[in-house]
Motif scaffolding. Sequence first.
Motif, PDB file in Angstrom:
ATOM      1  N   SER A  49     -26.074  -0.292   2.810  1.00 28.21           N
ATOM      2  CA  SER A  49     -25.585   1.220   3.104  1.00 28.21           C
ATOM      3  C   SER A  49     -25.135   1.849   2.172  1.00 28.21           C
ATOM      4  N   GLY A  50     -24.835   1.364   0.948  1.00 22.18           N
ATOM      5  CA  GLY A  50     -24.221   2.268  -0.140  1.00 22.18           C
ATOM      6  C   GLY A  50     -22.904   3.069   0.289  1.00 22.18           C
ATOM      7  N   SER A  51     -22.017   2.356   0.700  1.00 21.49           N
ATOM      8  CA  SER A  51     -20.794   2.765   0.912  1.00 21.49           C
ATOM      9  C   SER A  51     -19.475   2.534   0.361  1.00 21.49           C
ATOM     10  N   SER A  52     -18.374   3.076   0.353  1.00 17.58           N
ATOM     11  CA  SER A  52     -17.049   2.880  -0.347  1.00 17.58           C
ATOM     12  C   SER A  52     -16.162   2.837   0.409  1.00 17.58           C
ATOM     13  N   VAL A  53     -15.083   2.069   0.050  1.00 18.33           N
ATOM     14  CA  VAL A  53     -14.042   1.656   0.871  1.00 18.33           C
ATOM     15  C   VAL A  53     -12.801   1.806  -0.199  1.00 18.33           C
ATOM     16  N   ILE A  54     -11.860   2.861   0.302  1.00 19.03           N
ATOM     17  CA  ILE A  54     -10.514   2.879  -0.534  1.00 19.03           C
ATOM     18  C   ILE A  54      -9.530   2.490   0.403  1.00 19.03           C
ATOM     19  N   ALA A  55      -8.707   1.383  -0.178  1.00 21.71           N
ATOM     20  CA  ALA A  55      -7.656   0.841   0.609  1.00 21.71           C
ATOM     21  C   ALA A  55      -6.306   0.643  -0.059  1.00 21.71           C
ATOM     22  N   ALA A  56      -5.457   0.624   0.586  1.00 20.52           N
ATOM     23  CA  ALA A  56      -3.847   0.502  -0.265  1.00 20.52           C
ATOM     24  C   ALA A  56      -3.191  -0.554   0.956  1.00 20.52           C
ATOM     25  N   PRO A  57      -2.334  -1.562   0.474  1.00 16.85           N
ATOM     26  CA  PRO A  57      -1.638  -2.307   1.191  1.00 16.85           C
ATOM     27  C   PRO A  57      -0.343  -1.502   1.667  1.00 16.85           C
ATOM     28  N   TYR A  58       0.320  -1.949   2.536  1.00 15.51           N
ATOM     29  CA  TYR A  58       1.658  -1.339   3.319  1.00 15.51           C
ATOM     30  C   TYR A  58       2.475  -2.676   3.421  1.00 15.51           C
ATOM     31  N   LYS A  59       3.904  -2.345   3.461  1.00 13.10           N
ATOM     32  CA  LYS A  59       4.771  -3.553   3.380  1.00 13.10           C
ATOM     33  C   LYS A  59       6.074  -3.356   4.442  1.00 13.10           C
ATOM     34  N   ASP A  60       6.592  -4.568   4.732  1.00 12.76           N
ATOM     35  CA  ASP A  60       7.496  -4.413   5.922  1.00 12.76           C
ATOM     36  C   ASP A  60       9.148  -4.044   4.938  1.00 12.76           C
ATOM     37  N   GLY A  61       9.925  -4.248   5.790  1.00  9.91           N
ATOM     38  CA  GLY A  61      11.345  -4.052   5.509  1.00  9.91           C
ATOM     39  C   GLY A  61      11.739  -5.138   4.184  1.00  9.91           C
ATOM     40  N   ASP A  62      11.224  -6.244   4.135  1.00  5.20           N
ATOM     41  CA  ASP A  62      11.673  -7.225   3.233  1.00  5.20           C
ATOM     42  C   ASP A  62      10.690  -7.129   2.061  1.00  5.20           C
ATOM     43  N   GLY A  63       9.962  -6.006   2.012  1.00  7.98           N
ATOM     44  CA  GLY A  63       9.035  -5.653   0.709  1.00  7.98           C
ATOM     45  C   GLY A  63       7.686  -6.773   0.872  1.00  7.98           C
ATOM     46  N   GLN A  64       7.501  -7.455   1.776  1.00 10.75           N
ATOM     47  CA  GLN A  64       6.216  -8.153   1.814  1.00 10.75           C
ATOM     48  C   GLN A  64       5.005  -7.397   2.545  1.00 10.75           C
ATOM     49  N   VAL A  65       3.893  -7.726   1.906  1.00  6.25           N
ATOM     50  CA  VAL A  65       2.613  -6.912   2.496  1.00  6.25           C
ATOM     51  C   VAL A  65       2.256  -7.307   3.746  1.00  6.25           C
ATOM     52  N   VAL A  66       2.126  -6.462   4.856  1.00  8.06           N
ATOM     53  CA  VAL A  66       1.838  -7.063   5.963  1.00  8.06           C
ATOM     54  C   VAL A  66       0.456  -6.290   6.584  1.00  8.06           C
ATOM     55  N   GLY A  67      -0.146  -5.444   5.697  1.00  9.67           N
ATOM     56  CA  GLY A  67      -1.474  -5.100   6.187  1.00  9.67           C
ATOM     57  C   GLY A  67      -2.033  -4.294   5.259  1.00  9.67           C
ATOM     58  N   VAL A  68      -3.128  -3.662   5.683  1.00 14.93           N
ATOM     59  CA  VAL A  68      -3.889  -2.815   4.605  1.00 14.93           C
ATOM     60  C   VAL A  68      -4.413  -1.354   5.387  1.00 14.93           C
ATOM     61  N   VAL A  69      -4.501  -0.177   4.687  1.00 14.03           N
ATOM     62  CA  VAL A  69      -4.859   1.004   5.326  1.00 14.03           C
ATOM     63  C   VAL A  69      -6.078   1.548   4.563  1.00 14.03           C
ATOM     64  N   GLY A  70      -6.700   2.278   5.075  1.00 10.40           N
ATOM     65  CA  GLY A  70      -7.995   2.869   4.286  1.00 10.40           C
ATOM     66  C   GLY A  70      -9.039   3.603   4.864  1.00 10.40           C
ATOM     67  N   VAL A  71      -9.920   3.985   4.345  1.00 13.86           N
ATOM     68  CA  VAL A  71     -11.159   4.783   4.811  1.00 13.86           C
ATOM     69  C   VAL A  71     -12.570   4.105   4.244  1.00 13.86           C
ATOM     70  N   ILE A  72     -13.542   4.242   5.112  1.00 14.12           N
ATOM     71  CA  ILE A  72     -14.809   3.654   4.546  1.00 14.12           C
ATOM     72  C   ILE A  72     -15.718   5.044   4.759  1.00 14.12           C
ATOM     73  N   GLY A  73     -16.596   5.174   3.915  1.00 15.24           N
ATOM     74  CA  GLY A  73     -17.511   6.336   3.805  1.00 15.24           C
ATOM     75  C   GLY A  73     -18.655   6.236   2.994  1.00 15.24           C
TER      76      GLY A  73
END
Length: 348
Positions: free
Chosen positions: A298-322
């Motif tokens: 498909s020749g696609s790109s993803v841009i993604a960044a992690p987000y954290k909880d109150g303890d500074g632990q990574v709990v998920g990732v948010v991003g876009v694909i196009g």
Amino acid sequence: MTTTPITEMNDRTRDIFRVVVEAYLESGAPVGSRTISKISPLELSPASIRNVMQDLEELGLLAAPHTSAGRMPTELGLRLFVDGMMQAAEPSQEERDAIESQITEQGPVEDALRATTSILSGLSSCAGLVLVPKREPVLKQFSFVKLSEGQGLAILVSQDGSVENRVLDLPPGISESALVEAGNYLTARYGGQTLSQALAVLDREISAGELAIDKASEELVKAGLVTWSRDPADRPVLIVRGQAKLLEDGNLGDLERVRGLLDELEGKQEIARLLDSARDAVAAKIFIGAENKLFSLSGSSVIAAPYKDGDGQVVGVVGVIGPTRLNYARVVPMVDFTAQTLSRLLGK
């Protein structure tokens, strides 16, 4: 092919390469030497520019699609541009306000995450993605049922009322009474805890010799907890919004590529694994085209960044694909800002 470092290009080559990439990302069309001579501050003839573009093509950084006289960046060229030349633009105040208005303390976090994917999709003209925090069930009641010699069923009732079953191997010769004892022990000792919390306590108790149950029941208790504590990591939850954006404005150039990408989005597990690989990133991570085998067609790109909880632990990732023809300079900071905003919400 090894990417040519930016530092090995002379100023003229670097400037022409940058102009080609930026013009292509703006228009989506191959860029010709005459166009470059008009928009570039360099006082060069179209012939001189063509010679430089030919050199860049031989390096694998530009390509001439079909019989077009223009050039466009290859995925290798896009990677070089993104890593070494791109000047990121901070999100505008309007974009910041739009993102923050969706990420509020009102209502469940899951609603904010769904709204986040929608606003990212709208602002970036891509599909928005978010990998939801992995939520472990909280133990309320546990029991074991013998199915056959050597195999049993573990039954977990969570505090939210959900019931899940798992088939697991039983210790050799274990009795019905030991099954009952193990279920009662789990319920009484670890009720109200998440499974990973319960497993950590169990490990300490085993090491200290503090379990007041026999060896067979001990093995069963541990097997039951491990069966569930591993499970959330194997089933990441992915929210996708805005797939229709990929069909707008000829974003992916041809229908087959659009279909390929939409098929990839349907197989959420593979996309989720890709996003999960961005959990350790300091800021936004960029995946371009065939660098990842998932997007080889498909020749696609993803841009993604992690987000954290109150303890500074990574709990998920948010991003876009196009498409690979993304406005990286605009979208990368936007994804970063969204991840930071989510982290602030979860940190409260």
